[in-house]
Design a protein around this motif. Structure first.
Motif, PDB file in Angstrom:
ATOM      1  N   SER A 225     100.850  66.303  72.035  1.00  0.00           N
ATOM      2  CA  SER A 225      99.769  66.673  71.121  1.00  0.00           C
ATOM      3  C   SER A 225     100.311  67.630  70.068  1.00  0.00           C
ATOM      4  O   SER A 225     101.208  68.432  70.344  1.00  0.00           O
ATOM      5  CB  SER A 225      98.622  67.349  71.881  1.00  0.00           C
ATOM      6  N   ILE A 226      99.747  67.557  68.880  1.00  0.00           N
ATOM      7  CA  ILE A 226     100.133  68.458  67.806  1.00  0.00           C
ATOM      8  C   ILE A 226      98.888  69.184  67.324  1.00  0.00           C
ATOM      9  O   ILE A 226      97.822  68.586  67.173  1.00  0.00           O
ATOM     10  CB  ILE A 226     100.827  67.680  66.662  1.00  0.00           C
ATOM     11  N   PHE A 227      99.022  70.485  67.118  1.00  0.00           N
ATOM     12  CA  PHE A 227      97.887  71.315  66.692  1.00  0.00           C
ATOM     13  C   PHE A 227      98.135  71.767  65.249  1.00  0.00           C
ATOM     14  O   PHE A 227      99.106  72.483  64.973  1.00  0.00           O
ATOM     15  CB  PHE A 227      97.745  72.534  67.598  1.00  0.00           C
ATOM     16  N   ILE A 228      97.270  71.309  64.344  1.00  0.00           N
ATOM     17  CA  ILE A 228      97.398  71.649  62.927  1.00  0.00           C
ATOM     18  C   ILE A 228      96.143  72.396  62.500  1.00  0.00           C
ATOM     19  O   ILE A 228      95.027  71.857  62.568  1.00  0.00           O
ATOM     20  CB  ILE A 228      97.581  70.391  62.058  1.00  0.00           C
ATOM     21  N   LYS A 229      96.328  73.654  62.108  1.00  0.00           N
ATOM     22  CA  LYS A 229      95.207  74.509  61.713  1.00  0.00           C
ATOM     23  C   LYS A 229      94.100  74.457  62.768  1.00  0.00           C
ATOM     24  O   LYS A 229      92.925  74.210  62.481  1.00  0.00           O
ATOM     25  CB  LYS A 229      94.665  74.097  60.343  1.00  0.00           C
ATOM     26  N   GLU A 230      94.530  74.629  64.028  1.00  0.00           N
ATOM     27  CA  GLU A 230      93.644  74.720  65.189  1.00  0.00           C
ATOM     28  C   GLU A 230      92.945  73.402  65.512  1.00  0.00           C
ATOM     29  O   GLU A 230      92.007  73.364  66.305  1.00  0.00           O
ATOM     30  CB  GLU A 230      92.600  75.833  65.000  1.00  0.00           C
ATOM     31  N   GLN A 231      93.410  72.310  64.910  1.00  0.00           N
ATOM     32  CA  GLN A 231      92.865  70.996  65.235  1.00  0.00           C
ATOM     33  C   GLN A 231      93.890  70.244  66.081  1.00  0.00           C
ATOM     34  O   GLN A 231      95.059  70.153  65.707  1.00  0.00           O
ATOM     35  CB  GLN A 231      92.558  70.196  63.971  1.00  0.00           C
ATOM     36  N   ARG A 232      93.456  69.703  67.200  1.00  0.00           N
ATOM     37  CA  ARG A 232      94.363  69.030  68.125  1.00  0.00           C
ATOM     38  C   ARG A 232      94.355  67.529  67.882  1.00  0.00           C
ATOM     39  O   ARG A 232      93.295  66.908  67.769  1.00  0.00           O
ATOM     40  CB  ARG A 232      93.943  69.306  69.573  1.00  0.00           C
ATOM     41  N   LEU A 233      95.567  66.986  67.795  1.00  0.00           N
ATOM     42  CA  LEU A 233      95.708  65.544  67.616  1.00  0.00           C
ATOM     43  C   LEU A 233      96.578  65.013  68.744  1.00  0.00           C
ATOM     44  O   LEU A 233      97.760  65.347  68.853  1.00  0.00           O
ATOM     45  CB  LEU A 233      96.368  65.240  66.261  1.00  0.00           C
ATOM     46  N   ASP A 234      95.998  64.191  69.620  1.00  0.00           N
ATOM     47  CA  ASP A 234      96.714  63.637  70.769  1.00  0.00           C
ATOM     48  C   ASP A 234      97.428  62.362  70.335  1.00  0.00           C
ATOM     49  O   ASP A 234      96.809  61.393  69.923  1.00  0.00           O
ATOM     50  CB  ASP A 234      95.725  63.334  71.897  1.00  0.00           C
ATOM     51  N   LEU A 235      98.756  62.362  70.454  1.00  0.00           N
ATOM     52  CA  LEU A 235      99.551  61.220  70.002  1.00  0.00           C
ATOM     53  C   LEU A 235      99.832  60.211  71.108  1.00  0.00           C
ATOM     54  O   LEU A 235     100.354  59.133  70.841  1.00  0.00           O
ATOM     55  CB  LEU A 235     100.903  61.725  69.470  1.00  0.00           C
ATOM     56  N   THR A 236      99.494  60.566  72.319  1.00  0.00           N
ATOM     57  CA  THR A 236      99.921  59.793  73.481  1.00  0.00           C
ATOM     58  C   THR A 236      99.554  58.318  73.389  1.00  0.00           C
ATOM     59  O   THR A 236     100.355  57.445  73.731  1.00  0.00           O
ATOM     60  CB  THR A 236      99.320  60.391  74.767  1.00  0.00           C
ATOM     61  N   ASN A 237      98.370  58.014  72.928  1.00  0.00           N
ATOM     62  CA  ASN A 237      97.913  56.624  72.915  1.00  0.00           C
ATOM     63  C   ASN A 237      98.023  55.956  71.542  1.00  0.00           C
ATOM     64  O   ASN A 237      97.525  54.847  71.352  1.00  0.00           O
ATOM     65  CB  ASN A 237      96.466  56.554  73.414  1.00  0.00           C
ATOM     66  N   PHE A 238      98.712  56.641  70.612  1.00  0.00           N
ATOM     67  CA  PHE A 238      98.926  56.032  69.302  1.00  0.00           C
ATOM     68  C   PHE A 238      99.855  54.825  69.453  1.00  0.00           C
ATOM     69  O   PHE A 238     100.848  54.879  70.168  1.00  0.00           O
ATOM     70  CB  PHE A 238      99.566  57.035  68.336  1.00  0.00           C
ATOM     71  N   ARG A 239      99.569  53.744  68.740  1.00  0.00           N
ATOM     72  CA  ARG A 239     100.439  52.569  68.795  1.00  0.00           C
ATOM     73  C   ARG A 239     101.680  52.751  67.922  1.00  0.00           C
ATOM     74  O   ARG A 239     102.713  52.156  68.174  1.00  0.00           O
ATOM     75  CB  ARG A 239      99.670  51.334  68.334  1.00  0.00           C
ATOM     76  N   GLY A 240     101.571  53.582  66.893  1.00  0.00           N
ATOM     77  CA  GLY A 240     102.700  53.804  65.989  1.00  0.00           C
ATOM     78  C   GLY A 240     103.033  55.277  65.876  1.00  0.00           C
ATOM     79  O   GLY A 240     102.687  56.085  66.742  1.00  0.00           O
ATOM     80  N   ASP A 241     103.688  55.628  64.790  1.00  0.00           N
ATOM     81  CA  ASP A 241     104.127  57.004  64.603  1.00  0.00           C
ATOM     82  C   ASP A 241     103.217  57.739  63.629  1.00  0.00           C
ATOM     83  O   ASP A 241     102.391  57.149  62.927  1.00  0.00           O
ATOM     84  CB  ASP A 241     105.565  57.039  64.092  1.00  0.00           C
ATOM     85  N   LEU A 242     103.399  59.038  63.586  1.00  0.00           N
ATOM     86  CA  LEU A 242     102.692  59.899  62.638  1.00  0.00           C
ATOM     87  C   LEU A 242     103.748  60.584  61.774  1.00  0.00           C
ATOM     88  O   LEU A 242     104.830  60.937  62.251  1.00  0.00           O
ATOM     89  CB  LEU A 242     101.869  60.948  63.392  1.00  0.00           C
ATOM     90  N   ALA A 243     103.458  60.761  60.490  1.00  0.00           N
ATOM     91  CA  ALA A 243     104.390  61.429  59.585  1.00  0.00           C
ATOM     92  C   ALA A 243     103.706  62.646  58.967  1.00  0.00           C
ATOM     93  O   ALA A 243     102.571  62.565  58.504  1.00  0.00           O
ATOM     94  CB  ALA A 243     104.849  60.474  58.486  1.00  0.00           C
TER      95      ALA A 243
END
Length: 391
Positions: A225-243
């Motif tokens: 998971s990545i936390f950006i400005k106190e917002q959590r984004l869970d990447l575990t179930n993403f099918r692709g990548d995040l940039a």
């Protein structure tokens, strides 16, 4: 007024002189510097080119009268050869408006002395050029323009100080007070850095040094998971990548890895095809620049208990990138599928080593990866990491 034919003849003769042992004072016998007129001017003996014949003869006659050359002609006043009169060199240089090479060399030596100690790349380059001057060889990346040479060395000096992403235009304005200067010399600057530095790919040198045309993006995917400005984004179930762009990196508060390991991947295709639900993957793109380096360091600080791997080409460049990554991040990365077993399993996809490959591998043969490096040298092979995706 001096004619173009006169300039051409004199400059060719001076070129021969300046490349000789007479110029350096090492000659043991008297040397003559001669050119063949028909070779230099092929149309000279063409009867249909009478005007050229007359003009060229007039030019040679003028040089003979000034005692700048000694010319040989037949009874029909057709010249065969022209020889430089070395006793008149000072006057000859002045006549054609050419600066003497010894004066140019002295100016170059002053420039080299000024930049030699500024960084390792410049030290190696300047030392080499001093040796070339002593041997009367041409100066690398010098095209008879002293200002351009100094600008090239200044650019190399300043490039190695850049620690944040900087647009090409902004770099040029900062260093040269002109947005176009760096663009004009960038090719020579990159060639110098690539030859005397330690970069696996020439076309990525500027990006590795944080000079960009567009912002860098850090691509990543996998369990976490990545936390950006106190917002959590869970990447575990993403099918692709995040940039995430370099502009957003400072907004990242935390990166929480839930898998067993982190892996950096050298090649973009390999990054996209890589699939391991237990590994958080980061696209490295060759040598990492400050953006990717800071992202990796932040990730390690917050997940130091995880194992860190690196997946790259099994060649000299791949191991150099791995060493560079370990050195600049302080993280003890473990090679991933960069061993003898992988070379043997994908033997039919290996490529033969170039002479440059062999030279670079020989520098690594006594290092940490000596077993696989020795195997590559003994078996004349290397492997690109994309090959692991073909089966």
């Amino acid at each position: 007024m001096i004619s173009n034919f006169e300039k051409e003849i004199i400059n060719r003769l001076i070129d021969k002189y300046e490349k000789s042992k007479s110029f350096t004072g090492d000659n043991k016998v008297n040397q003559r510097f001669t050119i063949k007129i028909p070779s230099l001017f092929p149309k000279y003996n063409d009867h249909s080119e009478y005007e050229l014949f007359e003009a060229l003869n007039d030019s040679i006659d003028t040089l003979v009268k000034k005692s700048f050359v000694i010319a040989k002609a037949n009874s029909a006043h057709v010249y065969s050869t022209v020889t430089l009169n070395v006793d008149k060199l000072a006057e000859i240089y002045k006549y054609v408006g050419r600066q003497e090479k010894k004066d140019i060399n002295n100016s170059i030596l002053e420039i080299l002395a000024n930049y030699k100690e500024r960084n390792q790349i410049l030290n190696l380059y300047c030392t080499s050029q001093n040796e070339r001057i002593d041997s009367n060889k041409s100066i690398q990346f010098f095209n008879d323009d002293l200002l351009e040479l100094e600008n090239i060395l200044l650019a190399v000096d300043e490039l190695l100080k850049v620690d944040t992403e900087t647009f090409v235009r902004d770099f040029s304005v900062k260093v040269f007070k002109d947005s176009k200067v760096f663009e004009r010399i960038a090719g020579k600057v990159v060639n110098l850095i690539y030859e005397y530095g330690d970069f696996p790919e020439k076309d990525k040198v500027l990006g590795n040094l944080n000079i960009i045309k567009n912002p860098t993006y850090v691509n990543f995917k996998g369990p976490g998971s990545i936390f950006i400005k106190e917002q959590r984004l869970d990447l575990t179930n993403f099918r692709g990548d995040l940039a995430v762009s370099s502009i957003m990196l400072s907004d990242i508060d935390k990166i929480d890895i839930t898998g067993k390991a982190v892996i950096t991947i050298e090649n973009l295709t390999s990054f996209h095809t890589f699939s391991d639900k237990e590994m958080f993957a980061i696209y490295l793109g060759g040598y990492h620049n400050s953006v990717r380096r800071e992202f990796i360091k932040k990730l390690h600080q917050q997940n130091s208990q995880k194992a860190f791997f690196h997946f790259g080409d099994i060649d000299a460049g791949g191991f150099k990138i791995l060493e560079h990554l370990k050195h600049d991040t302080g993280i003890d990365f473990i090679p991933y599928k960069m061993e003898i077993e992988t070379l043997e399993a994908y033997r039919k996809y290996t490529k033969k080593l170039t002479e440059n490959d062999k030279k670079r591998l020989l520098k690594l043969v006594d290092g940490q990866y000596h077993n696989v490096v020795k195997y590559m040298l003994d078996n004349n092979c290397k492997l690109e990491q994309e090959a692991l995706n073909v089966e």
